[in-house]
Design a protein around this motif. Structure first.
Motif, PDB file in Angstrom:
ATOM      1  N   GLU A   1      37.505  38.264  40.484  1.00 55.48           N
ATOM      2  CA  GLU A   1      35.700  38.874  40.890  1.00 55.48           C
ATOM      3  C   GLU A   1      35.813  39.744  39.596  1.00 55.48           C
ATOM      4  O   GLU A   1      36.574  40.491  40.125  1.00 55.48           O
ATOM      5  N   GLY A   2      34.543  39.748  39.858  1.00 54.05           N
ATOM      6  CA  GLY A   2      34.040  41.070  38.817  1.00 54.05           C
ATOM      7  C   GLY A   2      34.608  40.750  37.416  1.00 54.05           C
ATOM      8  O   GLY A   2      33.610  42.312  36.245  1.00 54.05           O
ATOM      9  N   TYR A   3      35.264  40.234  36.840  1.00 54.95           N
ATOM     10  CA  TYR A   3      35.853  40.411  35.186  1.00 54.95           C
ATOM     11  C   TYR A   3      35.233  39.050  34.911  1.00 54.95           C
ATOM     12  O   TYR A   3      34.304  38.275  34.989  1.00 54.95           O
ATOM     13  N   VAL A   4      34.593  39.912  33.178  1.00 55.55           N
ATOM     14  CA  VAL A   4      33.690  39.106  32.193  1.00 55.55           C
ATOM     15  C   VAL A   4      34.459  37.861  31.672  1.00 55.55           C
ATOM     16  O   VAL A   4      35.660  37.522  31.525  1.00 55.55           O
ATOM     17  N   GLY A   5      33.147  36.173  32.102  1.00 52.71           N
ATOM     18  CA  GLY A   5      33.468  35.522  31.305  1.00 52.71           C
ATOM     19  C   GLY A   5      35.327  34.637  33.057  1.00 52.71           C
ATOM     20  O   GLY A   5      35.380  33.541  32.835  1.00 52.71           O
ATOM     21  N   ASN A   6      35.236  35.131  34.044  1.00 53.91           N
ATOM     22  CA  ASN A   6      35.566  34.777  35.028  1.00 53.91           C
ATOM     23  C   ASN A   6      34.524  33.302  35.810  1.00 53.91           C
ATOM     24  O   ASN A   6      33.759  33.252  35.844  1.00 53.91           O
ATOM     25  N   LEU A   7      34.897  31.914  36.035  1.00 50.22           N
ATOM     26  CA  LEU A   7      35.349  30.610  36.478  1.00 50.22           C
ATOM     27  C   LEU A   7      35.756  30.533  37.166  1.00 50.22           C
ATOM     28  O   LEU A   7      35.623  29.054  37.486  1.00 50.22           O
ATOM     29  N   GLY A   8      36.651  31.250  37.964  1.00 49.50           N
ATOM     30  CA  GLY A   8      37.859  30.881  39.312  1.00 49.50           C
ATOM     31  C   GLY A   8      39.194  29.447  38.650  1.00 49.50           C
ATOM     32  O   GLY A   8      39.184  29.207  39.379  1.00 49.50           O
ATOM     33  N   PHE A   9      38.672  30.170  37.811  1.00 50.73           N
ATOM     34  CA  PHE A   9      40.319  29.365  37.147  1.00 50.73           C
ATOM     35  C   PHE A   9      41.656  29.935  37.310  1.00 50.73           C
ATOM     36  O   PHE A   9      41.757  30.719  36.499  1.00 50.73           O
ATOM     37  N   ASP A  10      42.333  29.588  38.266  1.00 54.61           N
ATOM     38  CA  ASP A  10      43.575  30.408  38.538  1.00 54.61           C
ATOM     39  C   ASP A  10      44.799  28.952  39.355  1.00 54.61           C
ATOM     40  O   ASP A  10      44.604  29.645  40.465  1.00 54.61           O
ATOM     41  N   PRO A  11      44.911  28.421  38.899  1.00 52.33           N
ATOM     42  CA  PRO A  11      45.099  26.908  39.288  1.00 52.33           C
ATOM     43  C   PRO A  11      46.695  27.838  39.824  1.00 52.33           C
ATOM     44  O   PRO A  11      47.233  26.609  41.161  1.00 52.33           O
TER      45      PRO A  11
END
Length: 203
Positions: free
Chosen positions: A47-57
């Motif tokens: 959270e808070g990082y530019v371009g974060n879409l929650g992709f961390d499988p």
């Protein structure tokens, strides 16, 4: 009465081996879901990082500092932007002055063996090692809390002067999107050129 006592004892024994409830199931069901992978929980560390879409499988952000991961993503993305351009330029016939005759007929897909034979790969390794060692100074300081942003080496900072926070965020988003696209594009170009053994556009 004896049967009732035996049933109660059996039930108690079974309960002793039942998994204890720790609330995790309820938490995982009610936790915020990832935008990229809706059936997985949202990686909170991103959270808070530019371009974060929650992709961390693989939940990598739970084991490594996200600043370090973003540094690696930007570095690989920037290199792939240059690599794609260089790969295609060579296959379109571009050669630098002093290009050895032994490698004149090589394509981007076949130049490795020719470069090894000529001795150029050792020089490339040395320059990459110097760049990596130099850049690690900034990365190390960042991980120790210097305040340095991932990927910031002080180049072209004047381009951001006078811009609002929203404009700067947009530029950062554009860069990370281009980096991600370039990593896919470069892997695609290499795969196509090797599979079809053709020059640009590789089909």
């Amino acid at each position: 009465m004896m049967k009732l006592a035996v049933l109660a004892a059996a039930a108690g024994s079974a309960a002793a081996f039942a998994p204890a409830s720790n609330g995790r199931a309820a938490t995982s069901l009610t936790a915020e879901k990832s935008k990229a992978i809706p059936f997985l929980p949202n990686p909170e560390n991103c959270e808070g990082y530019v371009g974060n879409l929650g992709f961390d499988p693989l939940s990598i952000s739970e084991y490594f500092p996200v600043d370090y991961l973003r540094e690696a993503e930007l570095k690989h993305g920037r290199m792939c932007q240059l690599a794609w351009l260089g790969y295609v330029a060579v296959d379109l016939g571009l050669r630098v002055p002093g290009y050895p005759e032994a490698m004149s007929g090589a394509t981007s897909a076949t130049v490795h063996d020719a470069a090894v034979e000529f001795g150029a790969m050792g020089n490339i390794l040395v320059w990459i090692a110097i760049a990596e060692m130099t850049s690690w100074i900034g990365v190390s300081q960042m991980l120790q809390g210097s305040g340095r942003e991932p990927g910031d080496f002080g180049f072209a900072k004047q381009y951001l002067e006078g811009k609002s926070e929203a404009q700067i965020e947009k530029i950062k988003l554009q860069e990370i999107n281009h980096c991600r696209a370039a990593m896919l594009a470069f892997s695609g170009v290499v795969t196509q050129s090797v599979l079809f053994e053709k020059g640009f556009p590789y089909f």
